[in-house]
Design an enzyme around this catalytic site. Sequence first.
Site, short mmCIF file in Angstrom:
data_model
loop_
_atom_site.label_atom_id
_atom_site.label_comp_id
_atom_site.label_asym_id
_atom_site.label_seq_id
_atom_site.Cartn_x
_atom_site.Cartn_y
_atom_site.Cartn_z
N ASN A 57 46.32 48.38 45.50
CA ASN A 57 45.63 47.27 44.87
C ASN A 57 46.60 46.07 44.97
OD1 ASN A 57 44.44 45.49 43.07
ND2 ASN A 57 44.02 47.05 41.51
N ARG A 59 41.90 48.10 47.72
CA ARG A 59 40.99 47.31 46.91
C ARG A 59 40.83 45.95 47.57
NH1 ARG A 59 42.05 43.65 41.65
NH2 ARG A 59 39.88 43.08 41.32
N HIS A 109 35.20 42.63 40.16
CA HIS A 109 35.66 43.74 39.31
C HIS A 109 34.62 44.86 39.29
CE1 HIS A 109 37.94 40.46 36.95
NE2 HIS A 109 38.86 41.16 37.60
N ARG A 114 42.88 31.13 35.36
CA ARG A 114 41.65 30.50 35.90
C ARG A 114 40.78 29.93 34.79
NH1 ARG A 114 40.05 35.73 39.32
NH2 ARG A 114 42.10 36.53 38.68
N GLU A 155 40.76 51.59 38.22
CA GLU A 155 40.17 51.17 39.50
C GLU A 155 40.69 52.03 40.65
OE1 GLU A 155 41.48 47.22 38.28
OE2 GLU A 155 39.74 46.39 39.33
#
Length: 401
Positions: free
Chosen positions: A7, A94, A183, A242, A385
């Site tokens: 990832n 990922r 996501h 962000r 994940e």
Amino acid sequence: MYIFVINSGSSSLKYQLFNWPSPSPVCTGLVDRIGLENAQITHKTFIGGREQVITETDDIADHDAALQAVNRLLTDSQNGVLTDTGEVQLVGHRIVHGGEYFVDTTVITPEVKEKLKLTFQLAPLHNPSAYRGIEVAENVFGNATHIGVFDTAFFQTLPEKAFRYAIPKSYYNQQNIRVYGFHGTSHKYVSELAYQYLGHTDAKLITVHLGNGCSMSAINNGKAIDTSMGFGPLDGLIMGTRSGSIDPTVIFYLVNQLGYDEAQVSNLLNKKSGMLGLTGFSDMRDITKAIEAGNEDAKLAYEMYAYRIKKYIGAYTAALNGLDALVFTAGVGENDALIRQMVCLDMDYCGIMLNTETNAVREKDTRDVSLPQSKVRILVVPTNEELEIARQCAGCYNKQA
Ligand SMILES: Nc1ncnc2c1ncn2[C@@H]1O[C@H](COP(=O)(O)OP(=O)(O)O)[C@@H](O)[C@H]1O
Ligand SMILES: CC(=O)OP(=O)(O)O
Ligand SMILES: [Mg+2]
């Protein structure tokens, strides 16, 4: 079969090695602060039920150097878990943005890599480093099949009324400008665990992923029907660096009045905004400390962060025509009890009633932190994940075999 999952973030690289089909990793690791002074590697092995942690601090210039260091730790003659990286059969990557090109888990070929380059602009914090990670991993794990797992894949079920923007149709038809959602691997993973926990799959869920990047999704009977991120992973919630949703008029103003170019606008909204822009800190732990020290900016930022989530809960409860469970996950969602409390405060009209006592207790596993009389179950579900990526890689590989 060994599956190695990578990832790649903009300045970090997380990884896990699985001896599939065991879902427990053989080792996990994080290389943090790549490209900055004193990068840190935390490498954990889990062999025979024993956890061993190795930490190293070093200057690691780029993802290439990071993976070389990981390679060294994996195959170390004393503490290594592999004799040779050639033992790894599958490498899962990922990839945040699949753009219009990738709707499902995909074996990486030279053609796939060419298409990936076309997505760099759409996810500038993520896709360029994922691409770099693939290139380096192809050298390190030369015998393996490399597979891309896309954050956007879970959102293929969004109805058109949710994924279209109200701009002329040609921008969708010719340029593929639409909501993609991100996501997805995490929203899929935690929603499946939530359904297991609830004991049935005909339930309406809102999943709230709060990490560095933050997003929410509305899920009906296992299918995503809406999500807060859009064309790129910048829209929606307030994040570490962000801005989340912002009126595009602000961008026109930056360009016309302040002379900003595209790179400056992107840098401002992706890297200098969110909690960092509001407080000077992007990490929620630093912000919590600042609040405790009486920092008013931090207090306001925290309130703004929770308020934005609350508004999406209202919107998605309406979109779903009801709600059975609200699911918190990722670094902040799993660990920050106060954020969960602020989000759930004064939501009894929506059937959301938090148990502030159980909410404050730290636990590793899926748990229910709602009051018995709450109509909506409030769940904290740790995401993984990497495990979901390994699962999808194995599925993709078996389909091909
Ligand atoms: N104990 C904690 N309390 C509050 N926030 C935490 C805690 N641990 C981690 N976090 C937050 O989690 C964030 C990272 O979440 P994570 O899901 O690992 O993000 P990513 O995968 O996007 O890097 C950090 O920025 C930090 O703010
Ligand atoms: C899509 C996204 O924002 O990912 P991350 O949270 O890992 O930055
Ligand atoms: Mg993450």
